[in-house]
Design a protein around this motif. Sequence first.
Motif, PDB file in Angstrom:
ATOM      1  N   LEU A 258      35.482  34.480  35.342  1.00 33.03           N
ATOM      2  CA  LEU A 258      35.681  35.852  35.819  1.00 33.03           C
ATOM      3  C   LEU A 258      34.836  36.163  37.054  1.00 33.03           C
ATOM      4  O   LEU A 258      35.118  37.125  37.776  1.00 33.03           O
ATOM      5  CB  LEU A 258      35.376  36.849  34.699  1.00 33.03           C
TER       6      LEU A 258
ATOM      7  N   LYS B 240      37.171  36.078  39.897  1.00 35.52           N
ATOM      8  CA  LYS B 240      38.358  36.921  39.792  1.00 35.52           C
ATOM      9  C   LYS B 240      38.849  37.258  41.197  1.00 35.52           C
ATOM     10  O   LYS B 240      38.070  37.676  42.056  1.00 35.52           O
ATOM     11  CB  LYS B 240      38.017  38.198  39.023  1.00 35.52           C
TER      12      LYS B 240
ATOM     13  N   ASP C 150      43.008  33.504  38.367  1.00 35.58           N
ATOM     14  CA  ASP C 150      43.741  34.647  37.817  1.00 35.58           C
ATOM     15  C   ASP C 150      45.000  34.205  37.081  1.00 35.58           C
ATOM     16  O   ASP C 150      45.300  34.699  35.984  1.00 35.58           O
ATOM     17  CB  ASP C 150      44.111  35.624  38.936  1.00 35.58           C
TER      18      ASP C 150
ATOM     19  N   GLU D 291      40.625  42.666  31.055  1.00 33.98           N
ATOM     20  CA  GLU D 291      40.353  42.267  32.437  1.00 33.98           C
ATOM     21  C   GLU D 291      41.578  42.356  33.342  1.00 33.98           C
ATOM     22  O   GLU D 291      41.451  42.637  34.534  1.00 33.98           O
ATOM     23  CB  GLU D 291      39.804  40.834  32.465  1.00 33.98           C
ATOM     24  N   TYR D 292      42.778  42.138  32.773  1.00 34.43           N
ATOM     25  CA  TYR D 292      43.949  42.001  33.642  1.00 34.43           C
ATOM     26  C   TYR D 292      45.096  42.974  33.354  1.00 34.43           C
ATOM     27  O   TYR D 292      45.935  43.198  34.225  1.00 34.43           O
ATOM     28  CB  TYR D 292      44.500  40.566  33.553  1.00 34.43           C
TER      29      TYR D 292
END
Length: 460
Positions: free
Chosen positions: A133, A136, A142, A163-164
């Motif tokens: 991460l 990122k 990713d 996170e996404y």
Amino acid sequence: MVTKEEIEKLKQDGNGALSQLLSRVQDGTQLAFILQNLGALPKNFDGTVLLSYVNHPDHRIRFWVVKNLGKLEDIRYVETFIGVARQDSNSMVRREAVSSIGRMRDPRNIPALIDFLNDPDPKIVAQAIRGLLVFKGNTTVDTTLRRLVNHRNELIQQIIYKEYFSTSSEKSQLPHPATHHFLKNVVVHGDVREVLRYVPENSIHLTFTSPPYYNARDYSIYPSYKDYLEFLAGIFQEVLRVTKEGRFFVLNTSPIIIPRISRQHSSKRYPIPFDIHPYLVEMGWEFIDDIVWVKPESSAKNRNAGFLQHRKPLAYKPNPVTEYLMVYRKKTDKLIDWNLKQYDWDTIEASKVLGKYETSNVWLLDPKYDKEHSAVFPIELCYRVIQYYSLRGDLVFDPFAGSGTVGHAALNLGRHFFLTEIDLRYFQLIEKNLGGGDLFTPIKPRFLSLEKFVEIVSFE
């Protein structure tokens, strides 16, 4: 025995002195103590003095060697970490090795970290994700991490979702510590299912309740156990809607016994806390803790009188002296710290739990008996739950208010209450018990019919 001060001096004197010390120590516990207390290492520290201990038979030694090498954040040791993470027999050592790779924050380590995403240990995978991460925004990182939203482990799924894929949190017109004035210190006489239709989203800070037990009282008769569970699930789904983000729901239940109808039939025991749990998790409550309320055995109905006489195997039945407090939190990707940061310093200070507190999940409390209500909360139980899971000024909700003990405790602790009760006798009992509050209650309790409550809400 070498002291921490001596370890610090040897560390500063260079590798030679430390190497000599380590070579003299044969005892694993003392060696682990030295490695554990190396602390921050000088920038010029040469980690090669530790490499010979990477394969030490004691996993404690291996762990602290890897941790100390990791502090150096030196790319020269990455192959050592990769080897340990792949081959060591101890999962804690392996996790520390992957963590050390990630702490280097070196893009050259991305392929190794991606490789560890396939590890069977979810904690290894989590450490690899943590390391990745940092990068990122890197297309490869990713794309790889996004795929893990379908990982078989639910904790990995949550990390990746947060996170996404997580969108902005639920919006509320009110600041987190605030709630609607028309809910403060209000008792509504009516079916909670109807009442909650008029309660706005994100209004409640804490719900603490004990629902009516399945067909165990005259006021709680249901066609079937499935109907009973679905009745509760429908209410708790609405409680979820009106609860503020990341706040708590504490449910007090216990298994209950339906007596046998004759000696030719057996009694039936229903595990309510365990059967309602899947409903709650599926609808969006996150399970946090189970607290066991233990009552004196003298307070329990005697189930083992027969066994006391005959002592025959298979017929043993213990006296039930426990109830469960199942603690849930409205699911969110925010930590508890986020909730606390919504409050000012004075509120946090005023809400701190001072003095003695429960350190385990076993609470020893006497039950409360009341001639006007057959199932009354001990006020001490309410005090504990409200203190541990809310702050001063918060709104505490009890959808099955009974005699109103939750409201009484909330007022005494500087919180507001919102109660609903369908039985007119108990609604009147709450009015008798709470009355107009006291001289120190800024918002006097109000006792409303459902119709009056709806009317007030419509004008807000």
